[in-house]
Write an enzyme that holds these catalytic residues in place. Sequence first.
Site, PDB file in Angstrom:
ATOM      1  N   GLN A 150      70.528  35.847  16.811  1.00 18.37           N
ATOM      2  CA  GLN A 150      70.336  36.521  17.151  1.00 18.37           C
ATOM      3  C   GLN A 150      68.889  37.017  17.259  1.00 18.37           C
ATOM      4  O   GLN A 150      68.201  37.864  17.420  1.00 18.37           O
ATOM      5  CB  GLN A 150      70.947  37.538  17.038  1.00 18.37           C
ATOM      6  CG  GLN A 150      72.263  37.465  17.428  1.00 18.37           C
ATOM      7  CD  GLN A 150      73.390  38.487  17.557  1.00 18.37           C
ATOM      8  OE1 GLN A 150      73.764  38.400  16.414  1.00 18.37           O
ATOM      9  NE2 GLN A 150      73.593  39.129  18.219  1.00 18.37           N
ATOM     10  N   ASN A 151      68.060  36.207  15.802  1.00 18.57           N
ATOM     11  CA  ASN A 151      67.695  36.417  15.283  1.00 18.57           C
ATOM     12  C   ASN A 151      65.848  36.301  15.874  1.00 18.57           C
ATOM     13  O   ASN A 151      66.187  34.799  16.550  1.00 18.57           O
ATOM     14  CB  ASN A 151      66.897  36.474  14.009  1.00 18.57           C
ATOM     15  CG  ASN A 151      68.020  36.896  12.957  1.00 18.57           C
ATOM     16  OD1 ASN A 151      68.477  38.567  13.840  1.00 18.57           O
ATOM     17  ND2 ASN A 151      68.134  36.367  12.038  1.00 18.57           N
ATOM     18  N   ILE A 152      64.610  36.589  16.002  1.00 16.45           N
ATOM     19  CA  ILE A 152      62.870  35.892  16.776  1.00 16.45           C
ATOM     20  C   ILE A 152      62.133  35.675  15.548  1.00 16.45           C
ATOM     21  O   ILE A 152      61.251  35.381  16.432  1.00 16.45           O
ATOM     22  CB  ILE A 152      62.886  36.842  17.731  1.00 16.45           C
ATOM     23  CG1 ILE A 152      62.320  38.336  17.062  1.00 16.45           C
ATOM     24  CG2 ILE A 152      63.665  37.323  18.717  1.00 16.45           C
ATOM     25  CD1 ILE A 152      61.456  38.809  17.584  1.00 16.45           C
ATOM     26  N   HIS A 169      67.501  34.935  21.148  1.00 11.27           N
ATOM     27  CA  HIS A 169      67.160  36.220  21.825  1.00 11.27           C
ATOM     28  C   HIS A 169      65.588  36.091  21.866  1.00 11.27           C
ATOM     29  O   HIS A 169      64.497  36.248  22.027  1.00 11.27           O
ATOM     30  CB  HIS A 169      67.388  37.666  21.533  1.00 11.27           C
ATOM     31  CG  HIS A 169      68.743  38.380  21.501  1.00 11.27           C
ATOM     32  ND1 HIS A 169      69.073  38.718  20.486  1.00 11.27           N
ATOM     33  CD2 HIS A 169      69.589  37.549  21.860  1.00 11.27           C
ATOM     34  CE1 HIS A 169      70.269  38.930  20.531  1.00 11.27           C
ATOM     35  NE2 HIS A 169      70.583  38.383  21.816  1.00 11.27           N
ATOM     36  N   CYS A 199      52.664  33.392  29.654  1.00  5.59           N
ATOM     37  CA  CYS A 199      51.975  34.334  30.812  1.00  5.59           C
ATOM     38  C   CYS A 199      52.619  35.081  31.860  1.00  5.59           C
ATOM     39  O   CYS A 199      53.619  33.757  32.238  1.00  5.59           O
ATOM     40  CB  CYS A 199      50.754  33.684  31.941  1.00  5.59           C
ATOM     41  SG  CYS A 199      49.438  34.181  33.233  1.00  5.59           S
ATOM     42  N   CYS A 248      51.084  32.661  35.415  1.00 11.35           N
ATOM     43  CA  CYS A 248      51.106  31.068  35.960  1.00 11.35           C
ATOM     44  C   CYS A 248      51.577  30.676  35.230  1.00 11.35           C
ATOM     45  O   CYS A 248      51.945  29.521  35.356  1.00 11.35           O
ATOM     46  CB  CYS A 248      49.447  30.797  35.689  1.00 11.35           C
ATOM     47  SG  CYS A 248      49.140  31.054  34.076  1.00 11.35           S
ATOM     48  N   GLY A 303      75.997  38.113   8.684  1.00 10.69           N
ATOM     49  CA  GLY A 303      75.268  39.119   9.028  1.00 10.69           C
ATOM     50  C   GLY A 303      75.108  39.691  10.746  1.00 10.69           C
ATOM     51  O   GLY A 303      73.671  40.375  10.849  1.00 10.69           O
TER      52      GLY A 303
END
Length: 258
Positions: free
Chosen positions: A109-111, A127, A135, A138, A200
């Site tokens: 779930q971490n980015i 996530h 963008c 485009c 965690g």
Amino acid sequence: MISFPYQTQTAIEFAVDLFRQSKHVVVLTGAGISTPSGIPDFRSTGTGLWSSDEPMEVASLSTFRTAPERFFDWFRPLASQIFDAQPNSVHSALTGLENAGHIDSIITQNIDNLHQKAGSKNVIEMHGTMQTLTCTHCYQQAKTEHYLASFVEKGEIPHCPICDQILKPDVILFGEQLPQTAWFKAQRAARQCDLMLVAGSSLEVLPVAGLPMQALDQGAHLLIINNTQTYLNVRADVAILEDVAVIIPAIVERVLNG
Ligand SMILES: [Zn+2]
């Protein structure tokens, strides 16, 4: 080796046995494994930088669309903190398990890219990631590293090199759909595993929080290590209510070295 209270030690032994008996292990990780790397938990209110605004509102797709400068103002102090973070003993321990063939995949779930920084290969990011931007007009993709310094130091909002529209970090905002490919992969992994380790995560964010239930429905064992209760602790084979940064390396050490 650290010595644990009797009850914790017994739970660790049980967890080690589960790993040894299982052929297809999937790990689901959440914010709790990144806090030892200095990344504040998105949802613990009143702590660190996340408390300055209401994340559910400011980190939503609708705020990004209507007032992107508000989103970027909020994100600015967090950006380099997340981007420059280093993996900790939990990430390294999980990479060790993967390298030794004990883990099929890690659903996160971490980015923050910390599993990959630690060397893990099969990571499913539910996530999204901070590594790239896309963008809004485009769909040109760009690397965050090219925009980070001017954004953090001067507050310059990243713009598309092709059409000059705003670039959106490839993280899933509140109100935004999960990436379909990642979601299908995660569901397949959950249904095919014979052991799921939840590490965690307090299993509060749907639909990811439902993945361990899918594993249980297919007869998999469930091991939960988190410092707070989750809705599935009652259904877990083993639930250890302790610090992941202490427990996971201890389990992995035993699995790898006997
Ligand atoms: Zn563009």
